[in-house]
Write a protein that holds these residues in place. Structure first.
Motif, PDB file in Angstrom:
ATOM      1  N   LEU A 226       0.834  -1.194   0.000  1.00 38.44           N
ATOM      2  CA  LEU A 226       0.000   0.000   0.000  1.00 38.44           C
ATOM      3  C   LEU A 226       0.876   1.255   0.000  1.00 38.44           C
ATOM      4  O   LEU A 226       0.580   2.222  -0.716  1.00 38.44           O
ATOM      5  CB  LEU A 226      -0.919  -0.006   1.218  1.00 38.44           C
ATOM      6  N   CYS A 227       1.938   1.256   0.774  1.00 40.80           N
ATOM      7  CA  CYS A 227       2.859   2.399   0.771  1.00 40.80           C
ATOM      8  C   CYS A 227       3.504   2.574  -0.597  1.00 40.80           C
ATOM      9  O   CYS A 227       3.736   3.709  -1.043  1.00 40.80           O
ATOM     10  CB  CYS A 227       3.932   2.205   1.840  1.00 40.80           C
ATOM     11  N   GLU A 233       1.550   7.896  -5.980  1.00 38.80           N
ATOM     12  CA  GLU A 233       0.451   8.842  -5.875  1.00 38.80           C
ATOM     13  C   GLU A 233      -0.890   8.263  -6.320  1.00 38.80           C
ATOM     14  O   GLU A 233      -1.714   8.953  -6.919  1.00 38.80           O
ATOM     15  CB  GLU A 233       0.750  10.145  -6.631  1.00 38.80           C
ATOM     16  N   ASP A 234      -1.098   6.981  -6.032  1.00 42.61           N
ATOM     17  CA  ASP A 234      -2.440   6.436  -6.186  1.00 42.61           C
ATOM     18  C   ASP A 234      -3.317   7.093  -5.122  1.00 42.61           C
ATOM     19  O   ASP A 234      -2.994   7.075  -3.926  1.00 42.61           O
ATOM     20  CB  ASP A 234      -2.423   4.917  -5.989  1.00 42.61           C
ATOM     21  N   GLY A 235      -4.423   7.691  -5.529  1.00 48.66           N
ATOM     22  CA  GLY A 235      -5.232   8.493  -4.619  1.00 48.66           C
ATOM     23  C   GLY A 235      -5.756   7.720  -3.429  1.00 48.66           C
ATOM     24  O   GLY A 235      -5.657   8.173  -2.281  1.00 48.66           O
ATOM     25  N   VAL A 241      -2.913   5.566   3.516  1.00 48.26           N
ATOM     26  CA  VAL A 241      -1.616   5.628   4.199  1.00 48.26           C
ATOM     27  C   VAL A 241      -1.568   6.832   5.140  1.00 48.26           C
ATOM     28  O   VAL A 241      -1.136   6.725   6.297  1.00 48.26           O
ATOM     29  CB  VAL A 241      -0.478   5.689   3.153  1.00 48.26           C
ATOM     30  N   VAL A 242      -1.996   7.983   4.664  1.00 45.55           N
ATOM     31  CA  VAL A 242      -1.983   9.186   5.504  1.00 45.55           C
ATOM     32  C   VAL A 242      -2.963   9.033   6.668  1.00 45.55           C
ATOM     33  O   VAL A 242      -2.648   9.348   7.819  1.00 45.55           O
ATOM     34  CB  VAL A 242      -2.319  10.432   4.658  1.00 45.55           C
ATOM     35  N   GLY A 243      -4.162   8.502   6.380  1.00 51.05           N
ATOM     36  CA  GLY A 243      -5.169   8.360   7.430  1.00 51.05           C
ATOM     37  C   GLY A 243      -4.760   7.388   8.516  1.00 51.05           C
ATOM     38  O   GLY A 243      -5.059   7.597   9.696  1.00 51.05           O
ATOM     39  N   PRO A 248       6.672   3.058   5.259  1.00 52.14           N
ATOM     40  CA  PRO A 248       7.422   1.875   4.817  1.00 52.14           C
ATOM     41  C   PRO A 248       8.555   1.550   5.787  1.00 52.14           C
ATOM     42  O   PRO A 248       9.075   2.433   6.479  1.00 52.14           O
ATOM     43  CB  PRO A 248       7.971   2.293   3.445  1.00 52.14           C
ATOM     44  N   GLU A 249       8.966   0.300   5.807  1.00 52.28           N
ATOM     45  CA  GLU A 249      10.071  -0.115   6.660  1.00 52.28           C
ATOM     46  C   GLU A 249      11.413   0.361   6.116  1.00 52.28           C
ATOM     47  O   GLU A 249      12.281   0.761   6.875  1.00 52.28           O
ATOM     48  CB  GLU A 249      10.064  -1.643   6.804  1.00 52.28           C
TER      49      GLU A 249
END
Length: 348
Positions: A226-227, A233-235, A241-243, A248-249
């Motif tokens: 997902l990251c 920049e997949d919406g 990710v922001v929510g 990422p590791e």
């Protein structure tokens, strides 16, 4: 009338069937009753019923639908569709093909003709194996391991409403929306792709459930995937990710994501000298991720790692004039088609 009925009985002539349907809808009371009775008799013969049922599903006029199709298919005892589609599946290749035509016509009707709700209501309640299988199959990828092509809102709503439609491990969107997360590996990168696809569903229930699961991922390859989509920049991925506050590791990926998402306080603390971002940029030359980094740098007035890269490796773009062109005109004018749909280079 007698000739039409005879032709119907003898070999189910499609022209005779269509003519009888019109008589049943528009004829005098006596003629309409005889025509409807003749069509009903054919529907009771499993060898001949397919032609009548298919014709009833394909009628274009509202009166033909209400006066003939609905009584024959949905209100007879048993329903004409139940009798035909629920008969012994060992019917021969020709009959099986005819039944597939009927199933496809029924699904198409439920999808494209909302003014005929009987089809959708029937599908939402049916337990016939042939129809239940068709509804489940609508959520399967075309190829094993391939991306899913979700059905539209109408079919999705029908499948979610039907208690007999049971998801399988390769119908991830359906399984999540039905609450069968026991069938879904939320740590799998493949699952994340399907959940993102589910967010684009026309059915609001499906989209809402997929979004909710994207914000509750355990650590592992799924979250990293997902990251990775957010880096491009997949919406939906960026919003999730922001929510959820995912990161990422891998340090370079983390710096790039913080930069692209413009989480400046976190970015400045994590990568104060921009070295991790620069290494991320160098590792992903000619990718959408690099283009996104340069765009954000240009928009925010922050140092663009492209400028340093072009200065230190002028041969990669011919001459140092590329640096000057980039600084004057921005990333899109420098790279043009370099980024045309290429993904890759992120760590999973």
């Amino acid at each position: 009338m007698k000739r039409l009925i005879r032709e119907c009985d003898n070999g189910v002539n499609s022209a005779a069937v269509n003519a009888l349907i019109r008589v049943a809808a528009y004829g005098t009371e006596l003629a309409a009753a005889r025509a409807l009775s003749a069509l009903q008799s054919v529907c009771e013969d499993r060898e001949k019923a397919g032609t009548v049922i298919y014709a009833c599903l394909r009628v274009s006029e509202a009166r033909l639908w209400s006066a003939v199709s609905v009584p024959l298919l949905f209100r007879s005892s048993p329903d004409g569709l139940d009798r035909y589609l629920g008969s012994d599946s060992n019917t021969g290749q020709a009959r099986d093909r005819d039944r597939e035509y009927v199933v496809n016509a029924l699904l198409s009707l439920a999808r494209d003709r909302p003014e005929r709700p009987e089809a959708a209501q029937y599908l939402a309640a049916t337990d016939l194996p042939m129809l239940v299988t068709a509804l489940v199959d609508a959520f399967k990828p075309d190829l094993p391991g391939g991306r899913h092509y979700l059905p539209d809102a109408a079919i999705t709503a029908i499948a979610l409403a039907n208690p007999h439609v049971v998801p399988t491990p390769n119908t991830i969107g359906l399984a999540v929306a039905k609450g069968r997360t026991d069938l879904v590996d939320l740590t799998s990168a493949h699952t994340i792709d399907d959940l993102l696809f589910g967010c684009a569903s026309e059915d609001p229930t499906m989209a809402k459930v997929c979004r909710r699961h994207l914000r509750a991922l355990p650590p592992g390859p799924g979250r990293e995937r997902l990251c990775s989509w957010a880096l491009m920049e997949d919406g939906e991925a960026t919003t999730a990710v922001v929510g959820a506050g995912y990161l990422p590791e891998h340090p370079e990926d983390r710096a790039a994501l913080l930069f692209i998402c413009q989480r400046w306080d976190e970015y400045d603390t994590f990568d104060p000298d921009g070295e991790l971002l620069y290494r991320a940029y160098v590792a992903r030359r000619h990718t959408n991720i690099n283009y996104n980094i340069s765009q954000i740098a240009w928009q925010s007035g922050r140092p663009d790692p492209a400028t340093r890269y072009l200065a230190e490796s002028p041969s990669s773009h011919g001459t140092s004039a590329a640096v000057d062109h980039h600084s004057k005109h921005g990333p899109s004018s420098t790279y043009g088609s370099d980024f045309g749909g290429h993904y890759g280079g992120f760590h999973t």
